[in-house]
Design an enzyme around this catalytic site. Sequence first.
Site, PDB file in Angstrom:
ATOM      1  N   ASP A  68       0.839  -1.196   0.000  1.00  0.00           N
ATOM      2  CA  ASP A  68       0.000   0.000   0.000  1.00  0.00           C
ATOM      3  C   ASP A  68       0.876   1.249   0.000  1.00  0.00           C
ATOM      4  O   ASP A  68       1.669   1.471   0.915  1.00  0.00           O
ATOM      5  CB  ASP A  68      -0.889  -0.011   1.252  1.00  0.00           C
ATOM      6  CG  ASP A  68      -1.842   1.172   1.302  1.00  0.00           C
ATOM      7  OD1 ASP A  68      -2.982   1.028   0.824  1.00  0.00           O
ATOM      8  OD2 ASP A  68      -1.439   2.242   1.811  1.00  0.00           O
TER       9      ASP A  68
ATOM     10  N   HIS B 246      -8.004   9.289  -1.943  1.00  0.00           N
ATOM     11  CA  HIS B 246      -7.386   9.291  -0.613  1.00  0.00           C
ATOM     12  C   HIS B 246      -8.308   9.882   0.461  1.00  0.00           C
ATOM     13  O   HIS B 246      -8.421   9.329   1.554  1.00  0.00           O
ATOM     14  CB  HIS B 246      -6.054  10.052  -0.660  1.00  0.00           C
ATOM     15  CG  HIS B 246      -5.085   9.617   0.387  1.00  0.00           C
ATOM     16  ND1 HIS B 246      -3.733   9.757   0.260  1.00  0.00           N
ATOM     17  CD2 HIS B 246      -5.271   9.018   1.592  1.00  0.00           C
ATOM     18  CE1 HIS B 246      -3.129   9.276   1.339  1.00  0.00           C
ATOM     19  NE2 HIS B 246      -4.041   8.828   2.158  1.00  0.00           N
TER      20      HIS B 246
ATOM     21  N   TYR C  24       2.594   9.748   0.104  1.00  0.00           N
ATOM     22  CA  TYR C  24       3.596   9.111   0.957  1.00  0.00           C
ATOM     23  C   TYR C  24       5.010   9.273   0.390  1.00  0.00           C
ATOM     24  O   TYR C  24       5.983   8.985   1.089  1.00  0.00           O
ATOM     25  CB  TYR C  24       3.335   7.600   1.104  1.00  0.00           C
ATOM     26  CG  TYR C  24       2.048   7.204   1.752  1.00  0.00           C
ATOM     27  CD1 TYR C  24       1.213   8.127   2.382  1.00  0.00           C
ATOM     28  CD2 TYR C  24       1.643   5.873   1.745  1.00  0.00           C
ATOM     29  CE1 TYR C  24       0.023   7.736   2.963  1.00  0.00           C
ATOM     30  CE2 TYR C  24       0.459   5.467   2.336  1.00  0.00           C
ATOM     31  CZ  TYR C  24      -0.348   6.411   2.933  1.00  0.00           C
ATOM     32  OH  TYR C  24      -1.531   6.007   3.505  1.00  0.00           O
TER      33      TYR C  24
ATOM     34  N   LYS D  84      -2.957   5.933  -4.246  1.00  0.00           N
ATOM     35  CA  LYS D  84      -4.097   6.788  -3.899  1.00  0.00           C
ATOM     36  C   LYS D  84      -4.007   8.143  -4.587  1.00  0.00           C
ATOM     37  O   LYS D  84      -2.918   8.685  -4.776  1.00  0.00           O
ATOM     38  CB  LYS D  84      -4.164   6.983  -2.380  1.00  0.00           C
ATOM     39  CG  LYS D  84      -4.136   5.681  -1.588  1.00  0.00           C
ATOM     40  CD  LYS D  84      -4.221   5.927  -0.097  1.00  0.00           C
ATOM     41  CE  LYS D  84      -3.979   4.643   0.679  1.00  0.00           C
ATOM     42  NZ  LYS D  84      -2.546   4.309   0.768  1.00  0.00           N
TER      43      LYS D  84
END
Length: 282
Positions: free
Chosen positions: A48, A111, A53, A78
Amino acid sequence: MDNNNVPVYKLNDGHTLPQIGFGTYQIRGMQGVDQILAAIQIGYRLIDTSTNYDSEGAVGEAIRRSGIPRSAFYVTSKLPGQYHHRDDALKMLEESLLRLRLDYLDLYLIHWPLPKRDNYVEAWTALVEAQKRGLVRSIGVSNFETAHLDRIIEATGVAPAVNQNEIHPYWIQDKLLQANQDRGIVTEAWSPLGRGSDELKEQTILSLADKYHKNAGQIILRWHLQRGVLPIPKSGSLKHQHDNLELWNFELTADEITAINALTKANGRVNNQDPNTYEEFN
């Protein structure tokens, strides 16, 4: 546990996901590649990541270095909030694929809904189109409340395959979990152990850890599984990565699940991120 023995959830679009994933929040760069590769080598296949990120490059590199066929992996990324308009969303999905150096994603999520800006329905129509184009196999959402889910389903006739939400013993999300199940949506949990160590120190958890000869994290992750939730724990520690896969050789009782549920708090969110008001923008 060998990945071949990890059970799977069947999604409403016919695809599957392993019942546990590996989170990459704050895992990035070359050290991140090594940490992700270590997780892959002990059996994780659901990875994931997210544009936000800054770990997509590390994920793609770890997959390539593993020597394991791409088809064995389930890669999730996302859509950031600033790209909810249709053309932007499609381009950002393509950008994620370029960063990962992959031809397709297994799962792509919106997201956050960002209802104040109210573009999430348009974003969802873009994901539906991306799925038709073959850019992504399964599409879903993250941090969506019941009203957000119903609105995108009504607008498109397409229910998300997954809703990834904040769920842990201090924030058990019973109603939302039921709402997801009622709509045929698999629930994933981000921050499944909470953040920090408070939940890992709860006496209810520690007593069960002692009873089953497990650690506190394993008790919480098993609690997720028995509620039908797919946890996405993050760990740079090889020992924790390994421990987090050792969940299928014991089972909590119904009363023990209830006891952990009782730890929930009215203000249990780790960072007060209410999807109805939270603004994702940096």
